[in-house]
Design a protein around this motif. Structure first.
Motif, short mmCIF file in Angstrom:
data_model
loop_
_atom_site.label_atom_id
_atom_site.label_comp_id
_atom_site.label_asym_id
_atom_site.label_seq_id
_atom_site.Cartn_x
_atom_site.Cartn_y
_atom_site.Cartn_z
N UNK A 5 62.61 -114.33 104.97
CA UNK A 5 61.19 -114.26 104.64
C UNK A 5 60.88 -115.00 103.34
N UNK A 6 61.85 -115.01 102.40
CA UNK A 6 61.64 -115.65 101.10
C UNK A 6 62.89 -116.43 100.70
N UNK A 7 62.70 -117.68 100.32
CA UNK A 7 63.81 -118.52 99.87
C UNK A 7 63.43 -119.17 98.55
N UNK A 8 64.23 -118.90 97.51
CA UNK A 8 63.98 -119.43 96.17
C UNK A 8 65.09 -120.40 95.82
N UNK A 9 64.72 -121.61 95.35
CA UNK A 9 65.71 -122.62 94.99
C UNK A 9 65.38 -123.24 93.64
N UNK A 10 66.37 -123.28 92.77
CA UNK A 10 66.29 -123.95 91.47
C UNK A 10 64.99 -123.60 90.73
N UNK A 11 64.66 -122.34 90.68
CA UNK A 11 63.44 -121.89 90.01
C UNK A 11 63.66 -121.82 88.51
N UNK A 12 62.73 -122.43 87.76
CA UNK A 12 62.81 -122.43 86.30
C UNK A 12 61.49 -121.97 85.71
N UNK A 13 61.59 -121.11 84.71
CA UNK A 13 60.41 -120.64 83.99
C UNK A 13 60.76 -120.59 82.51
N UNK A 14 60.18 -121.51 81.74
CA UNK A 14 60.43 -121.57 80.30
C UNK A 14 59.14 -121.22 79.56
N UNK A 24 63.77 -118.38 80.20
CA UNK A 24 63.84 -117.04 80.79
C UNK A 24 64.43 -117.05 82.19
N UNK A 25 64.07 -118.03 82.99
CA UNK A 25 64.63 -118.21 84.33
C UNK A 25 65.10 -119.66 84.40
N UNK A 26 66.38 -119.86 84.67
CA UNK A 26 66.95 -121.21 84.51
C UNK A 26 67.79 -121.61 85.72
N UNK A 27 67.11 -122.10 86.75
CA UNK A 27 67.82 -122.59 87.94
C UNK A 27 68.26 -121.50 88.89
N UNK A 28 67.39 -120.53 89.15
CA UNK A 28 67.74 -119.39 90.01
C UNK A 28 67.46 -119.71 91.47
N UNK A 29 68.34 -119.26 92.35
CA UNK A 29 68.15 -119.42 93.78
C UNK A 29 68.72 -118.25 94.56
N UNK A 30 68.01 -117.84 95.61
CA UNK A 30 68.49 -116.77 96.50
C UNK A 30 67.61 -116.74 97.74
N UNK A 31 68.03 -115.98 98.74
CA UNK A 31 67.23 -115.76 99.95
C UNK A 31 67.05 -114.27 100.17
N UNK A 32 65.89 -113.93 100.73
CA UNK A 32 65.58 -112.54 101.06
C UNK A 32 65.25 -112.47 102.54
N UNK A 33 65.97 -111.62 103.25
CA UNK A 33 65.78 -111.50 104.69
C UNK A 33 64.74 -110.45 105.04
N UNK A 34 64.23 -110.53 106.24
CA UNK A 34 63.26 -109.56 106.72
C UNK A 34 63.89 -108.17 106.78
N UNK A 35 63.21 -107.19 106.19
CA UNK A 35 63.69 -105.81 106.21
C UNK A 35 64.82 -105.52 105.26
N UNK A 36 65.10 -106.45 104.34
CA UNK A 36 66.23 -106.31 103.42
C UNK A 36 65.76 -105.90 102.03
N UNK A 37 66.63 -105.21 101.30
CA UNK A 37 66.40 -104.94 99.89
C UNK A 37 67.42 -105.72 99.07
N UNK A 38 66.91 -106.61 98.22
CA UNK A 38 67.77 -107.34 97.29
C UNK A 38 67.58 -106.72 95.91
N UNK A 39 68.63 -106.13 95.37
CA UNK A 39 68.59 -105.56 94.02
C UNK A 39 68.98 -106.62 93.02
N UNK A 40 68.19 -106.75 91.95
CA UNK A 40 68.51 -107.68 90.86
C UNK A 40 68.81 -106.85 89.63
#
Length: 323
Positions: A5-14, A24-40
């Motif tokens: 449902x959600x795919x994040x690639x090389x996200x940067x927030x300065x 604060x966010x320097x090259x973050x990437x991950x995927x989130x599937x439908x019905x899933x809980x991703x804990x950070x």
């Protein structure tokens, strides 16, 4: 669970500050599937909340750099203008449960209207129709509908948190970001909120991004765990694998600091302090605190080393076969 449902690639927030640029966010990437809980998870100040606010684009004025790819159901929402994002994505497709319900609710507006407002703004419902729907969601989160006409100060901390959860769910979003939703609550209320979130996840097949620094709490809800350190994700793994066999040295130290009920172990701590996000260390950002660091860790940033499936670890020990 199926589909991304959600795919994040090389996200940067300065952020631009008087002391310099905060990565604060320097090259973050991950995927989130439908019905899933991703804990950070990670220490305070590692960039967890900044990552969440980058995804939902609730940003302060001092942003210096904001770039990357955020694919939501196949659409790159980073290409949308702020107005398009507000109308099509924020609270329509992605909603947010803020840390501290007292601050998230307007003290001079009744709780019922605040829960109903997203339907009025985003769905075009009348006030009466939206309030009728708000009653249903109050019942869903375990609050009697009579509290529709109460002000936030008339509710307990746990009831306010439930109301904020109802507000986040009322538009049927694909993703709900939970930013430490139980940090200000007592242990019993915390357990009740976690049980509520688990029930809602099963009933609505919803996807959560669950942000917390409380590692044991993630075991209640997480399907996968992402470990953040100094603005980067250093490990991403299935929850069962992470709790039994964390891979990154930082993850190992985190788990070693958690007491257990069924085993007798010596608790450990992580020496030193988290690095500055203005001037992060060269190479691996954990190397000043890592007991296994060697020369390459000090000079070169480690790449992602894929373990299995979508799991990975950023550590030279695995890249060079030392583990």
């Amino acid at each position: 669970m199926a589909g991304t449902v959600l795919s994040v690639k090389d996200l940067k927030l300065y952020f631009k500050t008087r002391k310099g640029t905060v990565k604060a966010v320097d090259g973050v990437g991950f995927e989130l599937r439908k019905g899933e809980t991703l804990a950070i998870v990670g220490e305070s100040g590692c960039g967890k909340t900044s990552l969440a606010r980058a995804i939902i684009r609730l940003l302060p004025r001092n942003v210096e750099k904001f770039e990357g790819t955020v694919m939501l159901n196949g659409t790159d929402v980073m290409r949308l203008s702020e107005e398009e994002f507000r109308k099509r994505v924020r609270w329509q497709k992605i909603s947010y449960v803020f840390q501290g319900s007292q601050n998230a609710l307007n003290p001079v507006l009744k709780v019922g209207f605040q829960i109903a407002e997203p339907l009025i703004v985003h769905k075009g419902l009348s006030r009466e129709e939206a309030l009728a729907e708000a009653k249903k969601y109050l019942r869903l989160v375990g609050i009697h509908e009579s509290f529709l006409d109460r002000y936030p100060f008339e509710l307990s901390g746990g009831m306010r948190q439930r109301a904020v959860i109802a507000m986040a769910l009322i538009t049927h979003p694909d993703v709900v970001i939970l930013d430490e939703p139980t940090s200000a609550l007592d242990v019993i209320t915390q357990a009740n909120i976690m049980n509520l979130l688990k029930r809602i996840k099963q009933e609505m097949n919803i996807s959560y991004i669950f942000i917390t620094h409380d590692v044991p709490l993630t075991s209640e809800l997480a399907d996968r765990v992402a470990v953040m350190y100094a603005g980067q994700i250093v490990e991403l793994a299935d929850a069962d694998d992470f709790y039994t066999s964390p891979k990154h040295p930082y993850s190992e130290k985190l788990m070693a600091s958690v007491p257990t009920l069924r085993t007798d172990k010596k608790l450990e701590f992580i020496p030193g302090a988290p690095p500055s996000l203005i001037n992060p260390p060269p190479g691996c950002r954990f190397h000043p605190r890592c007991p296994f660091a060697y020369e390459r860790c000090l000079r070169e940033e480690p790449p992602q080393y894929n373990i299995k499936g979508a799991s990975f670890v950023k550590c030279w020990l695995y890249v060079e076969g030392k583990r």
